[in-house]
Write a protein that holds these residues in place. Sequence first.
Motif, PDB file in Angstrom:
ATOM      1  N   LYS A 180       0.929  -1.232   0.053  1.00  0.00           N
ATOM      2  CA  LYS A 180       0.208   0.161  -0.004  1.00  0.00           C
ATOM      3  C   LYS A 180       0.779   1.236  -0.086  1.00  0.00           C
ATOM      4  O   LYS A 180       2.053   1.223   0.310  1.00  0.00           O
ATOM      5  CB  LYS A 180      -0.953   0.012   1.281  1.00  0.00           C
ATOM      6  CG  LYS A 180      -1.872  -1.089   1.282  1.00  0.00           C
ATOM      7  CD  LYS A 180      -2.811  -0.883   2.400  1.00  0.00           C
ATOM      8  CE  LYS A 180      -3.699  -2.169   2.610  1.00  0.00           C
ATOM      9  NZ  LYS A 180      -4.794  -1.906   3.883  1.00  0.00           N
ATOM     10  N   LYS A 201      -5.761  -0.928  -7.150  1.00  0.00           N
ATOM     11  CA  LYS A 201      -6.105  -2.356  -6.659  1.00  0.00           C
ATOM     12  C   LYS A 201      -5.825  -3.302  -7.978  1.00  0.00           C
ATOM     13  O   LYS A 201      -5.993  -2.900  -9.110  1.00  0.00           O
ATOM     14  CB  LYS A 201      -7.315  -2.690  -6.202  1.00  0.00           C
ATOM     15  CG  LYS A 201      -7.467  -2.103  -4.623  1.00  0.00           C
ATOM     16  CD  LYS A 201      -9.057  -2.472  -4.386  1.00  0.00           C
ATOM     17  CE  LYS A 201      -9.202  -1.863  -2.962  1.00  0.00           C
ATOM     18  NZ  LYS A 201      -8.500  -2.613  -1.946  1.00  0.00           N
ATOM     19  N   HIS A 231      -0.208   5.303   0.779  1.00  0.00           N
ATOM     20  CA  HIS A 231      -1.288   6.280   1.039  1.00  0.00           C
ATOM     21  C   HIS A 231      -0.703   7.567   1.006  1.00  0.00           C
ATOM     22  O   HIS A 231       0.247   7.777   2.004  1.00  0.00           O
ATOM     23  CB  HIS A 231      -2.020   5.910   2.067  1.00  0.00           C
ATOM     24  CG  HIS A 231      -2.966   4.611   2.044  1.00  0.00           C
ATOM     25  ND1 HIS A 231      -3.657   4.373   3.096  1.00  0.00           N
ATOM     26  CD2 HIS A 231      -3.252   4.078   0.743  1.00  0.00           C
ATOM     27  CE1 HIS A 231      -4.000   3.038   2.739  1.00  0.00           C
ATOM     28  NE2 HIS A 231      -3.923   2.880   1.187  1.00  0.00           N
ATOM     29  N   LYS A 291      -5.075   7.294  -1.821  1.00  0.00           N
ATOM     30  CA  LYS A 291      -4.748   5.696  -1.604  1.00  0.00           C
ATOM     31  C   LYS A 291      -4.329   5.380  -3.061  1.00  0.00           C
ATOM     32  O   LYS A 291      -5.084   4.767  -4.032  1.00  0.00           O
ATOM     33  CB  LYS A 291      -6.056   5.112  -1.260  1.00  0.00           C
ATOM     34  CG  LYS A 291      -6.371   5.248   0.205  1.00  0.00           C
ATOM     35  CD  LYS A 291      -7.713   4.519   0.725  1.00  0.00           C
ATOM     36  CE  LYS A 291      -8.137   4.549   1.877  1.00  0.00           C
ATOM     37  NZ  LYS A 291      -9.182   3.934   2.494  1.00  0.00           N
ATOM     38  N   ASP A 319      -3.585   0.182  -3.000  1.00  0.00           N
ATOM     39  CA  ASP A 319      -4.116   0.064  -1.848  1.00  0.00           C
ATOM     40  C   ASP A 319      -4.222  -1.509  -1.739  1.00  0.00           C
ATOM     41  O   ASP A 319      -5.698  -2.308  -2.018  1.00  0.00           O
ATOM     42  CB  ASP A 319      -5.643   0.556  -1.934  1.00  0.00           C
ATOM     43  CG  ASP A 319      -6.299   0.548  -0.779  1.00  0.00           C
ATOM     44  OD1 ASP A 319      -5.559   0.561   0.369  1.00  0.00           O
ATOM     45  OD2 ASP A 319      -7.652   0.648  -0.656  1.00  0.00           O
ATOM     46  N   GLY A 320      -3.088  -2.200  -1.261  1.00  0.00           N
ATOM     47  CA  GLY A 320      -3.294  -3.684  -1.049  1.00  0.00           C
ATOM     48  C   GLY A 320      -3.058  -4.687  -2.360  1.00  0.00           C
ATOM     49  O   GLY A 320      -3.734  -5.473  -2.606  1.00  0.00           O
TER      50      GLY A 320
END
Length: 328
Positions: free
Chosen positions: A12, A234, A14, A30, A33-34
């Motif tokens: 991630k 993502k 941010h 973001k 984000d993962g």
Amino acid sequence: MSQPLLEVKELKKHFPITGGVLGKEVGQVKAVDGVTFFIREGETLGLVGESGCGKSTTGRMLLRLIEPTEGEVTFNGKKITSISGSEMRKMRRDIQMVFQDPYASLNPRHTVEKILEEPMIVHGIEKNSKKRKQKVRELLEKVGLSSYHAKRYPHQFSGGQRQRIGIARALAVKPKLIVADEPVSALDVSVQAQVLNLLQDLQKEFDLTFLFIAHDLGVVRHISDRVGVMYLGKLVELAGSEKLYEKPLHPYTQALLSAVPVPDVEHKKERIVLQGDVPSPSNPPKGCPFHTRCPEAMDVCKQVVPKFQEVEQDHYVACHLYEDNKSI
């Protein structure tokens, strides 16, 4: 099947948004984000998506040119997200980057010889000056330039030639992984093909592994073994190149591929036109990030973030349509 050289888990980034007189944090962008993926030794993983989806930020985090907010990056069995800055500088001998802009990534005050010598000096690869200069000339010839170009300055080259110099600089330290951040997007179409073919030839010769970042799906298909599709920070789909292009599962991937020009009229797919704009990464929608534009959106998509899971062998997708393999 070769072992993963690079593994990325829940990465991630941010970026803080500040406001007011005191510059307090009022929100976050973001950008990534993962994200979770791996790259096997000797393969090319393509990373595609619209501008601003987090592709380049992901690539830069792998070298820690941008520090991750959360997540884990393991390279060759070593967690590079938890090592010191000095250890990371040594690690960059094995992970190099080719930047998008060949005009901005080369020092205009240095000759090509000095640009290519510098990484060798920094990493202590060749201490003999005469041998270093010979190595520079060999590198230039490997990337399709001439040895006499060594004494010239970056402004004396075309965009395609400058990108070749950038590739030569990455090769100077004999890396295992090269992160190529949109390396052909600033070049003419005719030059793009030459640079792509050069990268493939160098991969075979030097046993390289690539993370190839691009927004052109045709380019990615040409060079990649597997392709990952990003949307709003993502990964929404990841599969083998041929499988992804022949049978895309995620509605976003289907829309992207429907826009690729196809010369064969009989096999032309119906164009899927997405409604609305990409949401802001500073205020992403709840649930699936794509549900605001998805033609297949269900009620669950507005509330629950879909898991990024394997639905077929080596085919991963983040979509409620395929949970429990219902729609495969």
